[in-house]
Design a protein around this motif. Structure first.
Motif, short mmCIF file in Angstrom:
data_model
loop_
_atom_site.label_atom_id
_atom_site.label_comp_id
_atom_site.label_asym_id
_atom_site.label_seq_id
_atom_site.Cartn_x
_atom_site.Cartn_y
_atom_site.Cartn_z
N LEU A 158 0.83 -1.21 0.00
CA LEU A 158 0.00 0.00 0.00
C LEU A 158 0.86 1.25 0.00
CD1 LEU A 158 -2.68 -1.26 2.53
CD2 LEU A 158 -3.08 -0.78 0.10
N ASP A 159 1.98 1.22 0.70
CA ASP A 159 2.90 2.35 0.68
C ASP A 159 3.46 2.58 -0.72
OD1 ASP A 159 2.57 2.91 3.36
OD2 ASP A 159 4.39 1.84 4.00
N LEU A 160 3.68 1.50 -1.46
CA LEU A 160 4.17 1.62 -2.83
C LEU A 160 3.11 2.20 -3.76
CD1 LEU A 160 6.12 -1.74 -3.43
CD2 LEU A 160 7.08 0.57 -3.48
N GLY A 161 1.83 2.03 -3.39
CA GLY A 161 0.75 2.56 -4.21
C GLY A 161 -0.15 1.52 -4.84
N ALA A 162 -0.16 0.29 -4.31
CA ALA A 162 -1.06 -0.74 -4.83
C ALA A 162 -2.51 -0.28 -4.70
CB ALA A 162 -0.86 -2.05 -4.09
N ASP A 163 -3.31 -0.59 -5.70
CA ASP A 163 -4.70 -0.15 -5.74
C ASP A 163 -5.66 -1.17 -5.16
OD1 ASP A 163 -4.41 2.38 -7.48
OD2 ASP A 163 -3.37 0.84 -8.65
N GLY A 164 -5.18 -2.33 -4.82
CA GLY A 164 -6.04 -3.36 -4.24
C GLY A 164 -5.21 -4.49 -3.67
N ILE A 165 -5.75 -5.13 -2.65
CA ILE A 165 -5.10 -6.27 -2.01
C ILE A 165 -6.11 -7.40 -1.92
CG2 ILE A 165 -4.03 -7.16 0.11
CD1 ILE A 165 -2.25 -5.10 -1.14
N MET A 166 -5.70 -8.59 -2.36
CA MET A 166 -6.50 -9.79 -2.17
C MET A 166 -5.92 -10.57 -1.00
SD MET A 166 -7.30 -11.10 -6.03
CE MET A 166 -7.87 -9.95 -7.30
N THR A 167 -6.80 -11.00 -0.09
CA THR A 167 -6.31 -11.67 1.11
C THR A 167 -7.22 -12.80 1.54
OG1 THR A 167 -5.49 -11.29 3.37
CG2 THR A 167 -7.53 -10.16 2.75
N ASP A 168 -6.61 -13.78 2.21
CA ASP A 168 -7.37 -14.83 2.89
C ASP A 168 -7.76 -14.41 4.29
OD1 ASP A 168 -6.97 -16.64 0.72
OD2 ASP A 168 -4.99 -17.17 1.52
N ARG A 169 -7.07 -13.41 4.83
CA ARG A 169 -7.24 -13.00 6.22
C ARG A 169 -7.98 -11.67 6.29
NH1 ARG A 169 -1.16 -14.76 8.33
NH2 ARG A 169 -1.45 -16.99 7.88
N LEU A 170 -9.28 -11.78 6.38
CA LEU A 170 -10.13 -10.61 6.27
C LEU A 170 -9.90 -9.60 7.38
CD1 LEU A 170 -13.49 -12.32 5.24
CD2 LEU A 170 -11.51 -11.73 3.82
N ASP A 171 -9.78 -10.06 8.61
CA ASP A 171 -9.61 -9.14 9.73
C ASP A 171 -8.29 -8.40 9.64
OD1 ASP A 171 -12.05 -9.84 10.77
OD2 ASP A 171 -11.25 -11.29 12.20
N THR A 172 -7.24 -9.08 9.16
CA THR A 172 -5.92 -8.44 9.06
C THR A 172 -5.96 -7.27 8.08
OG1 THR A 172 -4.81 -10.53 9.57
CG2 THR A 172 -3.48 -8.82 8.54
N LEU A 173 -6.50 -7.50 6.90
CA LEU A 173 -6.54 -6.43 5.90
C LEU A 173 -7.46 -5.31 6.35
CD1 LEU A 173 -5.75 -5.23 3.22
CD2 LEU A 173 -7.51 -6.63 2.11
N LYS A 174 -8.59 -5.65 6.95
CA LYS A 174 -9.49 -4.60 7.42
C LYS A 174 -8.80 -3.74 8.48
CE LYS A 174 -14.05 -3.71 9.40
NZ LYS A 174 -15.36 -4.28 9.83
N THR A 175 -8.05 -4.37 9.38
CA THR A 175 -7.33 -3.62 10.42
C THR A 175 -6.30 -2.69 9.80
OG1 THR A 175 -7.66 -5.37 12.06
CG2 THR A 175 -5.84 -3.84 12.44
#
Length: 264
Positions: free
Chosen positions: A238-255
């Motif tokens: 995200l610091d690099l500027g990614a426009d989206g993240i796909m994750t298996d760990r929903l709580d981690t990304l939401k946090t």
């Protein structure tokens, strides 16, 4: 109409997109189950990633593998089984959901759909038209041929990610850039895709870095990165500027996104 100028409702989102990969494959409900997708939606995810296979009689299933045995109590290759046969399989105590089930159950969700086999193309085309769901989906595939067939069916109205050859050509062009250099659009290969969906690396080869993201920004291509499960990796991308993240760990990304003030 080129992918560089096309706009898709699927990509209309403030800030980085949070994708629930297979509904949140690391969650309690099992990957690609109706319960997993419900947990994701209840957690606040609007973007759900899944895969699609077709049975021998053309029913589309939200399922990753070609064969049933890794995550169900049954065996067999989906494309040679009937829908009635596959309906007996269970992920835990749940049947495998159909793609129609998911589109109907979550009408406000957007689906990133990975087309896994050639026999899915016809049924998926019919389903998206029948359910008026073209604006709600982005089609991806590890096959350039399958992507080309889906694009031919819908034209520029369909949001698609770059196929393997397109992504490689674009990545290779970005290697010519120096760190911090802003590339000229004419020096980058034209794509029929509306976005790039990439792993952060392939072995020791870095795929998503500042050069790739700079090149993508130049031509207006969002970059979504898969499958990221560690908070530190999410922060870095995200610091690099990614426009989206796909994750298996929903709580981690939401946090992570909540702390950054970009959870939406």
């Amino acid at each position: 109409m080129s992918a560089r100028t096309a706009r898709h409702a699927f990509l209309d989102h403030p800030g980085p997109i949070a994708f629930a990969h297979r509904g949140g494959a690391d969650g309690p409900a099992g990957e690609n189950t109706l319960s997993a997708f419900k947990i994701a939606v209840d957690t606040g995810y609007r973007y759900l990633e899944t895969d699609v296979h077709a049975t021998s009689d053309g029913v589309l299933l939200a399922f990753h593998d070609r064969r049933l045995q890794r995550v169900t109590d049954a065996k067999g290759r989906i494309r040679v089984l009937t829908a009635a046969e596959v309906a007996q399989a269970r992920i835990g105590d749940e049947p495998i959901p159909t793609m129609a089930d998911l589109l109907e159950a979550f009408p406000d969700a957007r689906f990133n759909i990975d087309v896994k086999e050639p026999n899915t193309i016809g049924p998926l085309t019919v389903l998206l038209r029948h359910m008026n769901a073209v604006d709600r989906v982005c089609i991806s595939s590890f096959s350039d041929t399958r992507l080309a067939a889906m694009r031919a069916a819908f034209g520029p109205a369909l949001c698609t990610s770059a196929g393997p050859r397109e992504a490689f050509r674009f990545w290779r062009a970005s290697r010519r850039l120096k760190p911090g250099e802003v590339p000229e659009a004419d020096l980058l290969p034209p794509l029929d895709a509306a976005c790039l969906q990439l792993p952060p690396a392939l072995g020791r080869i870095v795929v998503v870095d500042d050069r790739l993201l700079a090149a993508a920004r130049t031509v207006g291509l969002p970059v979504h990165v898969w499958t990221i499960n560690e908070a530190a990796d999410m922060e870095r991308l995200l610091d690099l500027g990614a426009d989206g993240i796909m994750t298996d760990r929903l709580d981690t990304l939401k946090t992570v996104l909540t702390k950054r003030g970009t959870w939406s």
